[in-house]
Design an enzyme around this catalytic site. Structure first.
Site, PDB file in Angstrom:
ATOM      1  N   ARG A   8      18.910  20.806   1.412  1.00 52.91           N
ATOM      2  CA  ARG A   8      18.582  19.971   2.567  1.00 52.91           C
ATOM      3  C   ARG A   8      17.128  19.520   2.503  1.00 52.91           C
ATOM      4  O   ARG A   8      16.285  20.211   1.957  1.00 52.91           O
ATOM      5  CB  ARG A   8      18.775  20.759   3.871  1.00 52.91           C
ATOM      6  CG  ARG A   8      20.163  21.296   4.131  1.00 52.91           C
ATOM      7  CD  ARG A   8      21.177  20.185   4.217  1.00 52.91           C
ATOM      8  NE  ARG A   8      20.651  19.038   4.960  1.00 52.91           N
ATOM      9  CZ  ARG A   8      20.787  18.877   6.272  1.00 52.91           C
ATOM     10  NH1 ARG A   8      21.430  19.753   6.996  1.00 52.91           N
ATOM     11  NH2 ARG A   8      20.280  17.810   6.859  1.00 52.91           N
ATOM     12  N   ARG A  63      17.420   4.554  -5.625  1.00 55.67           N
ATOM     13  CA  ARG A  63      18.016   3.852  -6.779  1.00 55.67           C
ATOM     14  C   ARG A  63      16.956   3.020  -7.506  1.00 55.67           C
ATOM     15  O   ARG A  63      16.864   3.043  -8.736  1.00 55.67           O
ATOM     16  CB  ARG A  63      19.166   2.958  -6.308  1.00 55.67           C
ATOM     17  CG  ARG A  63      20.038   2.452  -7.459  1.00 55.67           C
ATOM     18  CD  ARG A  63      21.175   1.572  -6.981  1.00 55.67           C
ATOM     19  NE  ARG A  63      20.712   0.322  -6.415  1.00 55.67           N
ATOM     20  CZ  ARG A  63      20.915  -0.064  -5.168  1.00 55.67           C
ATOM     21  NH1 ARG A  63      21.593   0.700  -4.336  1.00 55.67           N
ATOM     22  NH2 ARG A  63      20.452  -1.223  -4.729  1.00 55.67           N
ATOM     23  N   CYS A  74      23.908   6.649   5.771  1.00 53.87           N
ATOM     24  CA  CYS A  74      24.528   6.327   7.056  1.00 53.87           C
ATOM     25  C   CYS A  74      23.512   6.531   8.175  1.00 53.87           C
ATOM     26  O   CYS A  74      22.468   7.149   7.960  1.00 53.87           O
ATOM     27  CB  CYS A  74      25.771   7.167   7.287  1.00 53.87           C
ATOM     28  SG  CYS A  74      25.423   8.917   7.339  1.00 53.87           S
ATOM     29  N   GLU A  76      22.571   7.906  12.023  1.00 51.11           N
ATOM     30  CA  GLU A  76      22.986   8.931  12.985  1.00 51.11           C
ATOM     31  C   GLU A  76      23.158   8.314  14.370  1.00 51.11           C
ATOM     32  O   GLU A  76      22.553   7.288  14.657  1.00 51.11           O
ATOM     33  CB  GLU A  76      21.925  10.039  13.049  1.00 51.11           C
ATOM     34  CG  GLU A  76      21.773  10.776  11.742  1.00 51.11           C
ATOM     35  CD  GLU A  76      20.562  11.715  11.737  1.00 51.11           C
ATOM     36  OE1 GLU A  76      19.973  11.945  12.813  1.00 51.11           O
ATOM     37  OE2 GLU A  76      20.210  12.194  10.657  1.00 51.11           O
ATOM     38  N   ARG A  88      17.009  12.048   6.603  1.00 56.51           N
ATOM     39  CA  ARG A  88      17.486  13.367   6.142  1.00 56.51           C
ATOM     40  C   ARG A  88      18.293  13.212   4.858  1.00 56.51           C
ATOM     41  O   ARG A  88      19.006  12.223   4.689  1.00 56.51           O
ATOM     42  CB  ARG A  88      18.434  13.970   7.184  1.00 56.51           C
ATOM     43  CG  ARG A  88      17.753  14.699   8.309  1.00 56.51           C
ATOM     44  CD  ARG A  88      18.799  15.176   9.304  1.00 56.51           C
ATOM     45  NE  ARG A  88      18.638  14.427  10.535  1.00 56.51           N
ATOM     46  CZ  ARG A  88      18.032  14.904  11.624  1.00 56.51           C
ATOM     47  NH1 ARG A  88      17.590  16.128  11.641  1.00 56.51           N
ATOM     48  NH2 ARG A  88      17.894  14.161  12.692  1.00 56.51           N
ATOM     49  N   TYR A 103      11.000  20.082   3.882  1.00 54.13           N
ATOM     50  CA  TYR A 103      10.721  19.355   5.121  1.00 54.13           C
ATOM     51  C   TYR A 103       9.285  18.854   5.079  1.00 54.13           C
ATOM     52  O   TYR A 103       8.359  19.668   4.942  1.00 54.13           O
ATOM     53  CB  TYR A 103      10.963  20.248   6.342  1.00 54.13           C
ATOM     54  CG  TYR A 103      12.436  20.526   6.515  1.00 54.13           C
ATOM     55  CD1 TYR A 103      13.235  19.675   7.263  1.00 54.13           C
ATOM     56  CD2 TYR A 103      13.040  21.598   5.848  1.00 54.13           C
ATOM     57  CE1 TYR A 103      14.602  19.891   7.371  1.00 54.13           C
ATOM     58  CE2 TYR A 103      14.401  21.822   5.946  1.00 54.13           C
ATOM     59  CZ  TYR A 103      15.177  20.964   6.706  1.00 54.13           C
ATOM     60  OH  TYR A 103      16.521  21.175   6.793  1.00 54.13           O
ATOM     61  N   ARG A 111      12.103  22.462  11.395  1.00 58.54           N
ATOM     62  CA  ARG A 111      12.376  23.817  10.915  1.00 58.54           C
ATOM     63  C   ARG A 111      11.128  24.695  10.972  1.00 58.54           C
ATOM     64  O   ARG A 111      10.606  25.118   9.932  1.00 58.54           O
ATOM     65  CB  ARG A 111      12.914  23.748   9.465  1.00 58.54           C
ATOM     66  CG  ARG A 111      14.281  23.084   9.325  1.00 58.54           C
ATOM     67  CD  ARG A 111      15.371  23.836  10.092  1.00 58.54           C
ATOM     68  NE  ARG A 111      15.510  25.211   9.676  1.00 58.54           N
ATOM     69  CZ  ARG A 111      16.306  25.609   8.679  1.00 58.54           C
ATOM     70  NH1 ARG A 111      17.052  24.737   8.044  1.00 58.54           N
ATOM     71  NH2 ARG A 111      16.368  26.881   8.344  1.00 58.54           N
TER      72      ARG A 111
END
Ligand code: DC
Length: 336
Positions: A8, A63, A74, A76, A88, A103, A111
């Protein structure tokens, strides 16, 4: 052996194309670097952004940086109170290491459990300039400097005083079992206290250097000092310099650097330091010591001097201590 892991990460950016692209690329590349993986290890990368990130696709930035991996972006839902401008990532990959979350910047607040007390691990051979650089970095960033070599030196000093053969592991263990080593900070300056006595000055002799190098190869000695070092790092932001900080003491340190310089340059610096203190030494003897300690420190069986896979190497041959400190401070500031 590689396992599949899910890594993550998150970063914040303002809603302009350039910032989103830079933040996305940096987060992705840091995830790879800190986890010791490359594009070929990756199964896929999922990227989500908060609804206020509309100026650029983070996946496009990854890319266009030349990473040929399966990417999916996508948006949120617009949840009230959520962190603004957040990108994220979740990277699924084959890895030999336990996953390390990354992070950065504003996203660190997501976090606090893993980002509150951060550490800088500065490893490298003797005389590379670690302590000078670490002091400058600590001052500039307002964090604590922990000179781990001083701990080994204190134990080396105790062994010498006890008349112990420092190459005899069992004798060293017996003589040092009851040693009480503590660090105290007076006005931000580290003092080493051995059995109640401040030995900060007494440990800076060539004799103690050699004894420290010898006793540091004894597993009992390393074990004894491990909790002390980890305890200090767990409770505050610190820069530690040593030989095995990034590999053994704090393998999860947020920032890792490996500082090197040629043996001649390192010996020259140490020679000038000792001369300035009024020690009567020759350059040849200092160079000999540097070479012997390099050999001891990198060939010992326990925690040998080794660059962590996720450490940034800095060769300081053509650099001043200020140049090196600035390089580290800039690198750290970019992520905080
Ligand atoms: O950095 P220094 O010269 O003060 O270190 C003294 C000795 O202690 C050195 O020869 C290697 C050892 N040492 C170590 O094994 N691990 C550390 N983290 C720090 C120092």
């Amino acid at each position: 052996m590689s396992d599949m892991v899910s890594i993550r990460g998150a970063v914040t950016a303002r809603n302009n194309a350039e910032e989103i692209a830079e933040a996305s690329r940096r987060l992705f590349e840091k995830i790879l670097f800190k986890n010791g993986i490359t594009d070929g290890d990756i199964v896929n990368v999922l990227i989500s952004t908060t609804a206020d990130i509309t100026a650029f696709y983070p996946a496009r930035a990854v890319r266009e940086a030349g990473h040929n991996v399966a990417l999916f972006s996508c948006q949120e839902p617009n949840i009230s109170g959520s962190l603004k401008g957040c990108i994220r990532m979740m990277v699924t990959a084959a890895s030999e290491h336990a996953p390390r979350s990354i992070y950065l910047n504003g996203a660190r607040t997501l976090r606090p459990d893993i980002t509150a007390a951060w550490s800088i691990a500065l490893d490298g051979p003797s005389g590379a300039g670690k302590s000078t650089v670490a002091k400058l970095v600590a001052k500039e960033l307002g964090i604590t400097y922990l000179d781990t070599g001083a701990l080994y030196r204190a134990l080396g000093l105790k062994a010498i005083r006890g008349g112990v053969n420092t190459h005899d592991g069992a004798a060293v263990e017996k003589a040092l079992a009851s040693a009480d080593v503590k660090l105290e900070y007076v006005g931000g300056v580290q003092h080493v206290v051995l059995d109640g006595e401040d030995v900060s000055a007494a440990i800076r002799t060539p004799e103690v250097s050699m004894a420290a190098s010898a006793v540091s190869a004894v597993p009992f000695v390393r074990e004894k000092l491990l909790d002390l070092q980890r305890g200090i790092a767990a409770s505050s932001c610190v820069i530690l310099d040593g030989r095995d900080i990034g590999t053994v003491v704090l393998p999860a340190a947020e920032f890792k650097y490996f500082l090197t310089a040629s043996a001649e340059i390192r010996a020259k610096r140490r020679y000038e330091e000792l001369k300035a203190k009024g020690e009567s030494v020759t350059f040849e003897s200092v160079l000999d010591d540097v070479n012997t300690r390099d050999k001891n420190d990198s060939t010992r069986a326990v925690a040998p001097l080794k660059k962590a896979f996720d450490a940034t190497e800095i060769n300081s041959d053509g650099m001043t201590a200020e140049d090196v400190a600035k390089f580290i401070v800039d690198g750290v500031k970019k992520d905080l």
